[in-house]
Write a protein that holds these residues in place. Sequence first.
Motif, PDB file in Angstrom:
ATOM      1  N   ALA A 295       9.172  10.721  -0.898  1.00 23.48           N
ATOM      2  CA  ALA A 295       9.151   9.351  -1.420  1.00 23.48           C
ATOM      3  C   ALA A 295       7.836   8.714  -0.992  1.00 23.48           C
ATOM      4  N   PRO A 296       7.337   7.735  -1.739  1.00 19.53           N
ATOM      5  CA  PRO A 296       6.044   7.129  -1.382  1.00 19.53           C
ATOM      6  C   PRO A 296       6.095   6.381  -0.055  1.00 19.53           C
ATOM      7  N   PRO A 297       5.259   6.745   0.923  1.00 21.38           N
ATOM      8  CA  PRO A 297       5.165   5.971   2.158  1.00 21.38           C
ATOM      9  C   PRO A 297       4.583   4.590   1.858  1.00 21.38           C
TER      10      PRO A 297
ATOM     11  N   CYS B 291      10.919  -8.990  -8.980  1.00 21.90           N
ATOM     12  CA  CYS B 291      11.820  -7.893  -9.316  1.00 21.90           C
ATOM     13  C   CYS B 291      12.548  -7.421  -8.065  1.00 21.90           C
ATOM     14  N   LYS B 292      13.742  -6.865  -8.291  1.00 22.62           N
ATOM     15  CA  LYS B 292      14.558  -6.303  -7.218  1.00 22.62           C
ATOM     16  C   LYS B 292      15.497  -5.268  -7.815  1.00 22.62           C
ATOM     17  N   ASP B 293      15.628  -4.137  -7.155  1.00 21.54           N
ATOM     18  CA  ASP B 293      16.570  -3.086  -7.552  1.00 21.54           C
ATOM     19  C   ASP B 293      16.344  -2.596  -8.976  1.00 21.54           C
ATOM     20  N   ILE B 294      15.091  -2.446  -9.369  1.00 18.53           N
ATOM     21  CA  ILE B 294      14.809  -1.970 -10.725  1.00 18.53           C
ATOM     22  C   ILE B 294      14.668  -0.455 -10.727  1.00 18.53           C
ATOM     23  N   SER B 295      14.953   0.136 -11.871  1.00 19.00           N
ATOM     24  CA  SER B 295      14.815   1.581 -12.038  1.00 19.00           C
ATOM     25  C   SER B 295      13.392   1.923 -12.460  1.00 19.00           C
ATOM     26  N   PRO B 296      12.984   3.185 -12.325  1.00 16.94           N
ATOM     27  CA  PRO B 296      11.653   3.569 -12.813  1.00 16.94           C
ATOM     28  C   PRO B 296      11.460   3.272 -14.295  1.00 16.94           C
ATOM     29  N   SER B 297      12.512   3.423 -15.088  1.00 15.70           N
ATOM     30  CA  SER B 297      12.385   3.153 -16.524  1.00 15.70           C
ATOM     31  C   SER B 297      12.208   1.669 -16.819  1.00 15.70           C
ATOM     32  N   GLU B 298      12.676   0.812 -15.925  1.00 14.37           N
ATOM     33  CA  GLU B 298      12.511  -0.635 -16.090  1.00 14.37           C
ATOM     34  C   GLU B 298      11.191  -1.134 -15.528  1.00 14.37           C
ATOM     35  N   ALA B 299      10.618  -0.413 -14.574  1.00 17.22           N
ATOM     36  CA  ALA B 299       9.517  -0.936 -13.775  1.00 17.22           C
ATOM     37  C   ALA B 299       8.265  -1.254 -14.591  1.00 17.22           C
ATOM     38  N   SER B 300       8.001  -0.482 -15.637  1.00 21.73           N
ATOM     39  CA  SER B 300       6.796  -0.733 -16.430  1.00 21.73           C
ATOM     40  C   SER B 300       6.779  -2.139 -17.009  1.00 21.73           C
TER      41      SER B 300
ATOM     42  N   ILE C 121       0.846  11.813  -7.122  1.00 19.22           N
ATOM     43  CA  ILE C 121       2.208  12.291  -6.907  1.00 19.22           C
ATOM     44  C   ILE C 121       3.235  11.330  -7.497  1.00 19.22           C
ATOM     45  N   PHE C 122       3.145  10.046  -7.134  1.00 15.01           N
ATOM     46  CA  PHE C 122       4.086   9.031  -7.605  1.00 15.01           C
ATOM     47  C   PHE C 122       3.367   8.067  -8.542  1.00 15.01           C
ATOM     48  N   MET C 123       3.865   7.932  -9.761  1.00 19.86           N
ATOM     49  CA  MET C 123       3.275   7.042 -10.740  1.00 19.86           C
ATOM     50  C   MET C 123       3.621   5.574 -10.413  1.00 19.86           C
ATOM     51  N   PRO C 124       2.844   4.622 -10.935  1.00 16.85           N
ATOM     52  CA  PRO C 124       3.095   3.210 -10.621  1.00 16.85           C
ATOM     53  C   PRO C 124       4.539   2.759 -10.821  1.00 16.85           C
ATOM     54  N   ALA C 125       5.175   3.167 -11.910  1.00 18.19           N
ATOM     55  CA  ALA C 125       6.560   2.747 -12.142  1.00 18.19           C
ATOM     56  C   ALA C 125       7.497   3.284 -11.062  1.00 18.19           C
ATOM     57  N   GLU C 126       7.269   4.518 -10.616  1.00 20.08           N
ATOM     58  CA  GLU C 126       8.084   5.083  -9.547  1.00 20.08           C
ATOM     59  C   GLU C 126       7.878   4.310  -8.248  1.00 20.08           C
ATOM     60  N   ILE C 127       6.621   3.948  -7.977  1.00 18.70           N
ATOM     61  CA  ILE C 127       6.302   3.204  -6.758  1.00 18.70           C
ATOM     62  C   ILE C 127       6.985   1.844  -6.769  1.00 18.70           C
ATOM     63  N   LEU C 128       6.863   1.112  -7.870  1.00 21.28           N
ATOM     64  CA  LEU C 128       7.441  -0.230  -7.935  1.00 21.28           C
ATOM     65  C   LEU C 128       8.960  -0.173  -7.838  1.00 21.28           C
ATOM     66  N   SER C 129       9.577   0.795  -8.479  1.00 17.46           N
ATOM     67  CA  SER C 129      11.024   0.940  -8.374  1.00 17.46           C
ATOM     68  C   SER C 129      11.433   1.165  -6.922  1.00 17.46           C
ATOM     69  N   ARG C 130      10.764   2.057  -6.240  1.00 13.44           N
ATOM     70  CA  ARG C 130      11.078   2.349  -4.840  1.00 13.44           C
ATOM     71  C   ARG C 130      10.906   1.103  -3.973  1.00 13.44           C
TER      72      ARG C 130
ATOM     73  N   CYS D 214       0.840  -1.198   0.000  1.00 12.11           N
ATOM     74  CA  CYS D 214       0.000   0.000   0.000  1.00 12.11           C
ATOM     75  C   CYS D 214       0.872   1.243   0.000  1.00 12.11           C
ATOM     76  N   VAL D 215       0.359   2.296  -0.639  1.00  8.37           N
ATOM     77  CA  VAL D 215       1.037   3.585  -0.694  1.00  8.37           C
ATOM     78  C   VAL D 215       0.155   4.617  -0.007  1.00  8.37           C
ATOM     79  N   GLY D 216       0.750   5.432   0.837  1.00 11.64           N
ATOM     80  CA  GLY D 216       0.001   6.478   1.513  1.00 11.64           C
ATOM     81  C   GLY D 216       0.308   7.850   0.942  1.00 11.64           C
ATOM     82  N   LEU D 217      -0.622   8.755   1.099  1.00 14.29           N
ATOM     83  CA  LEU D 217      -0.427  10.167   0.785  1.00 14.29           C
ATOM     84  C   LEU D 217       0.121  10.371  -0.627  1.00 14.29           C
ATOM     85  N   ASN D 218      -0.539   9.728  -1.604  1.00 12.78           N
ATOM     86  CA  ASN D 218      -0.038   9.765  -2.977  1.00 12.78           C
ATOM     87  C   ASN D 218      -0.869  10.667  -3.886  1.00 12.78           C
ATOM     88  N   TYR D 219      -1.737  11.493  -3.303  1.00 12.70           N
ATOM     89  CA  TYR D 219      -2.487  12.475  -4.078  1.00 12.70           C
ATOM     90  C   TYR D 219      -2.352  13.830  -3.390  1.00 12.70           C
ATOM     91  N   LYS D 220      -2.115  14.857  -4.175  1.00 11.17           N
ATOM     92  CA  LYS D 220      -1.948  16.199  -3.612  1.00 11.17           C
ATOM     93  C   LYS D 220      -3.197  16.630  -2.844  1.00 11.17           C
TER      94      LYS D 220
END
Length: 284
Positions: free
Chosen positions: A91-93, A134-143, A221-230, A72-78
């Motif tokens: 960063a996404p909680p 997956c492990k240690d992926i970048s945002p560009s790889e996450a999709s 705030i954080f798109m799915p690829a950013e979340i998965l990378s984190r 789960c991600v918290g506080l992800n909408y302005k």
Amino acid sequence: MSKFSRLIRFEAQGGDIYFADLGIETTAVPAKGTQMKGYVSIDELSSSKDGVEVTLERLLAPVPWDGVPIYCVGLNYKSHATEAKLTIPAAPPLWTKPAAALANPDEDIPMNKFCATTLPDYEAELVFITSRNCKDISPSEASDYILGYTAGNDLSCRLHQLPSQAGGQFFFAKAFDKFAPIGPVLVSPSVFASITNPKLIARVNGKVRQEVTLGAGGDMIFMPAEILSRMSQGTTIPAGTAVMTGTPAGVGAFMIPKTFLNNGDEIEVEVTGVGVLKNKIVFS
């Protein structure tokens, strides 16, 4: 990556579990008693191998298998940060719900007295499912690691999120059995990308409580690829993990007057062009 457009997972008459692809012609889901070709795995569906004619008994959450924790991600909408009077995070909680929190489309959500009297609340969320470990992926790889998108409801008991109760941790407030309804349809990334200005909408007893347009440059705030990378940094994220990506403004805890869930309330979470997740709250 598995090939499908609009995936459902279902229990057939007799109790066996199958997958089917509804295609792109309609956003409707089949009713109980519908005859359809089912496949025992997503891979077999993708290869059109060993399908069998079965009768649909009930829809299940469209995850590859049971038993995987839910992120789960918290506080992800302005808008939600604004209504909660909180600072937008750098960063996404993140936290998890246990596998027992998963609930199916159209399934009643039972709440015992402990839950029912501690300010139960809804949160409409866009959900994505991972396609492989997956492990240690970048945002560009996450999709490339996202199997598809669906709707979810991050149910919570707000009393247990108060600082005096939670110590800054949200797990307990959100980890009760059946507190993560997901479904009913998982759409492929290509189908989701083709939806024009998809919206996330929550309704309680037919009344709209949340509504936001999804996509980059909007309220999220954080798109799915950013979340998965984190999530994946230093951590192996299993294939089939469901990730709830946060909720916009309008949840019960921040409405005036404050409005929490009651016995018999019917909640709908819709992602337009994807489907409508429906569940009823039942106090026990």
